[in-house]
Scaffold this motif. Structure first.
Motif, PDB file in Angstrom:
ATOM      1  N   VAL A  60      38.667  -2.697  72.974  1.00  0.00           N
ATOM      2  CA  VAL A  60      40.024  -3.185  73.189  1.00  0.00           C
ATOM      3  C   VAL A  60      40.626  -3.466  71.818  1.00  0.00           C
ATOM      4  CG1 VAL A  60      41.427  -5.069  74.095  1.00  0.00           C
ATOM      5  CG2 VAL A  60      39.536  -4.166  75.446  1.00  0.00           C
ATOM      6  N   ALA A  61      41.816  -2.898  71.548  1.00  0.00           N
ATOM      7  CA  ALA A  61      42.425  -3.036  70.226  1.00  0.00           C
ATOM      8  C   ALA A  61      43.794  -3.701  70.340  1.00  0.00           C
ATOM      9  CB  ALA A  61      42.561  -1.660  69.577  1.00  0.00           C
ATOM     10  N   PHE A  62      43.943  -4.832  69.666  1.00  0.00           N
ATOM     11  CA  PHE A  62      45.234  -5.530  69.616  1.00  0.00           C
ATOM     12  C   PHE A  62      45.996  -5.046  68.384  1.00  0.00           C
ATOM     13  CE2 PHE A  62      42.624  -8.423  72.157  1.00  0.00           C
ATOM     14  CZ  PHE A  62      43.488  -8.691  73.220  1.00  0.00           C
ATOM     15  N   PHE A  63      47.039  -4.262  68.621  1.00  0.00           N
ATOM     16  CA  PHE A  63      47.820  -3.648  67.559  1.00  0.00           C
ATOM     17  C   PHE A  63      49.226  -4.263  67.485  1.00  0.00           C
ATOM     18  CE2 PHE A  63      45.240   0.351  68.551  1.00  0.00           C
ATOM     19  CZ  PHE A  63      44.435   0.216  67.429  1.00  0.00           C
ATOM     20  N   GLY A  64      49.897  -4.019  66.357  1.00  0.00           N
ATOM     21  CA  GLY A  64      51.340  -4.228  66.275  1.00  0.00           C
ATOM     22  C   GLY A  64      51.803  -5.558  65.751  1.00  0.00           C
ATOM     23  N   GLY A  65      50.976  -6.575  65.793  1.00  0.00           N
ATOM     24  CA  GLY A  65      51.395  -7.879  65.299  1.00  0.00           C
ATOM     25  C   GLY A  65      50.396  -8.402  64.292  1.00  0.00           C
ATOM     26  N   SER A  66      50.644  -9.592  63.793  1.00  0.00           N
ATOM     27  CA  SER A  66      49.680 -10.249  62.909  1.00  0.00           C
ATOM     28  C   SER A  66      48.844 -11.169  63.781  1.00  0.00           C
ATOM     29  CB  SER A  66      50.414 -11.030  61.824  1.00  0.00           C
ATOM     30  OG  SER A  66      51.157 -10.136  61.027  1.00  0.00           O
ATOM     31  N   PHE A  67      47.788 -10.619  64.352  1.00  0.00           N
ATOM     32  CA  PHE A  67      47.084 -11.290  65.440  1.00  0.00           C
ATOM     33  C   PHE A  67      46.628 -12.700  65.073  1.00  0.00           C
ATOM     34  CE2 PHE A  67      43.709 -12.307  68.389  1.00  0.00           C
ATOM     35  CZ  PHE A  67      44.241 -11.880  69.603  1.00  0.00           C
ATOM     36  N   THR A  68      46.055 -12.864  63.879  1.00  0.00           N
ATOM     37  CA  THR A  68      45.518 -14.183  63.529  1.00  0.00           C
ATOM     38  C   THR A  68      46.606 -15.187  63.134  1.00  0.00           C
ATOM     39  OG1 THR A  68      45.095 -13.416  61.275  1.00  0.00           O
ATOM     40  CG2 THR A  68      43.268 -13.284  62.850  1.00  0.00           C
ATOM     41  N   ALA A  69      47.855 -14.731  63.065  1.00  0.00           N
ATOM     42  CA  ALA A  69      48.968 -15.649  62.788  1.00  0.00           C
ATOM     43  C   ALA A  69      49.602 -16.160  64.086  1.00  0.00           C
ATOM     44  CB  ALA A  69      50.021 -14.964  61.926  1.00  0.00           C
ATOM     45  N   ILE A  70      49.177 -15.611  65.221  1.00  0.00           N
ATOM     46  CA  ILE A  70      49.656 -16.083  66.525  1.00  0.00           C
ATOM     47  C   ILE A  70      49.148 -17.509  66.759  1.00  0.00           C
ATOM     48  CG2 ILE A  70      49.572 -15.645  69.027  1.00  0.00           C
ATOM     49  CD1 ILE A  70      48.943 -12.713  68.373  1.00  0.00           C
TER      50      ILE A  70
END
Length: 351
Positions: A60-70
């Motif tokens: 599963v790949a979370f793309f498009g954002g700055s995931f760890t800044a959420i």
């Protein structure tokens, strides 16, 4: 060997504290609403139903954002939803993409707990002036620190870089590739800059302050950095943005691309150009002017040798007056080829 499948989940601009001059993730991904844990479950279920191989590796790949800044609570909800499928044995691992200035030891510890395996950093350039010009909000020093932390904590490190950023030169991009190689990523993505509607870069383009690369220029510059990564056996997993309804020919009504080196088969153009360069080099080594040659290659490489719309074959004919036939040969290793001279110009003149 297990077939690898990626389940992409886009989190456009979620968590990103900056808006780079070239970026609008909502338009690039084609996704308007933000993702919830339920969306993650629905997406995973949809893809799993369409995967046919019994023996497969699923990420599963979370793309498009700055995931760890959420917001951490939202991160955990999304990761927990994906982890349900890891627990069931239906998914093997998780991949995220994020900013280099949002990586810490504590963040990595938490990501490991949620079975994250691969972390891709949006680097774009290692030139601090160019990063500032694009309003990235981080420096190359941030990239170095984050890359080391990721590797030390035994994640797979990925880097993303861009070709044709404002004021970036071919030399800047070669230097970026060389400096990234020193940080030892396992995978790399290379994105030529497209001018996206509604971005600051579009304003600069319309004002005549930014001149995008042509397709030919982008191919040439991408080829050079790809060759550097290939030499170090660093896998280039993507070359050019994914083609979608929004990322399409600027003349298409639904396209959000205003200008820039868009091409639906951009990677093929780059790989074709690399093969062309190799073939010309081999032909030039012959001590006689050749008129007709046969190239034998692994079936997987035949299309790249011929070129998009037979471009390589046509260029060899037009520039070097060499007629080329290409023959698939399973005995030849992928990435290799053999050239046989069938006719020289002396043969041609003697007829």
């Amino acid at each position: 060997m297990k077939k690898e499948y990626i389940i992409p989940i886009f989190v456009p601009h979620l968590g990103c504290p900056y808006k780079c001059t070239f970026c609008d993730q909502t338009k690039i991904s084609g996704q308007q609403k933000q993702v919830t844990a339920e969306d993650v479950r629905e997406t995973i279920e949809y893809y799993l139903k369409n995967f046919r191989d019994d023996s497969k590796y699923v990420e599963v790949a979370f793309f498009g954002g700055s995931f760890t800044a959420i917001d951490e609570k939202i991160q955990n909800e999304l990761l927990e939803a994906a982890n349900e499928y890891i627990a069931k044995g239906k998914v093997n691992s998780i991949r995220i993409s994020t900013r280099p200035d949002y990586i810490t030891k504590d963040i990595l510890k938490r990501l490991k707990r949620y079975k994250v395996k691969t972390i891709e950093l949006g680097v774009q350039s290692t030139n601090d002036y160019i990063l500032s010009k694009c309003q990235r909000g981080h420096t190359f020093e941030d990239v170095k620190k984050a890359s080391k932390l990721i590797r030390w904590n035994r994640f797979i490190l990925g880097h993303q870089m861009m070709i044709g950023l404002p004021e970036s030169t071919k030399l800047d991009e070669r230097n970026t590739a060389k400096q990234l190689i020193k940080l030892k990523p396992k995978i790399v993505r290379i994105y030529p800059v497209l001018v996206i509607r509604g971005t600051k870069l579009e304003e600069e383009y319309q004002a005549g302050e930014y001149l995008p690369l042509t397709v030919e220029q982008a191919v040439d510059r991408s080829k050079e950095v790809m060759q550097l990564f290939n030499q170090k056996k660093i896998q280039v997993i993507r070359l050019g943005l994914q083609n979608t309804e929004e990322i399409a020919d600027p003349n298409a009504d639904s396209s959000q691309v205003v200008a820039g080196p868009y091409h639906p088969a951009f990677r093929q153009l780059v790989e074709d150009s690399m093969w062309y360069e190799e073939i010309v080099g081999q032909i030039k080594k012959f001590n006689i002017k050749v008129k007709q040659v046969k190239i034998k290659a692994n079936p997987e490489n035949v299309n790249n040798i011929i070129g998009h719309k037979k471009e390589n074959i046509l260029k060899l004919k037009d520039i070097y007056e060499v007629d080329v036939t290409v023959e698939p040969d399973e005995q030849i290793k992928k990435g290799k080829f053999k050239i046989e001279i069938e006719k020289t110009f002396n043969d041609f003149l003697a007829v």
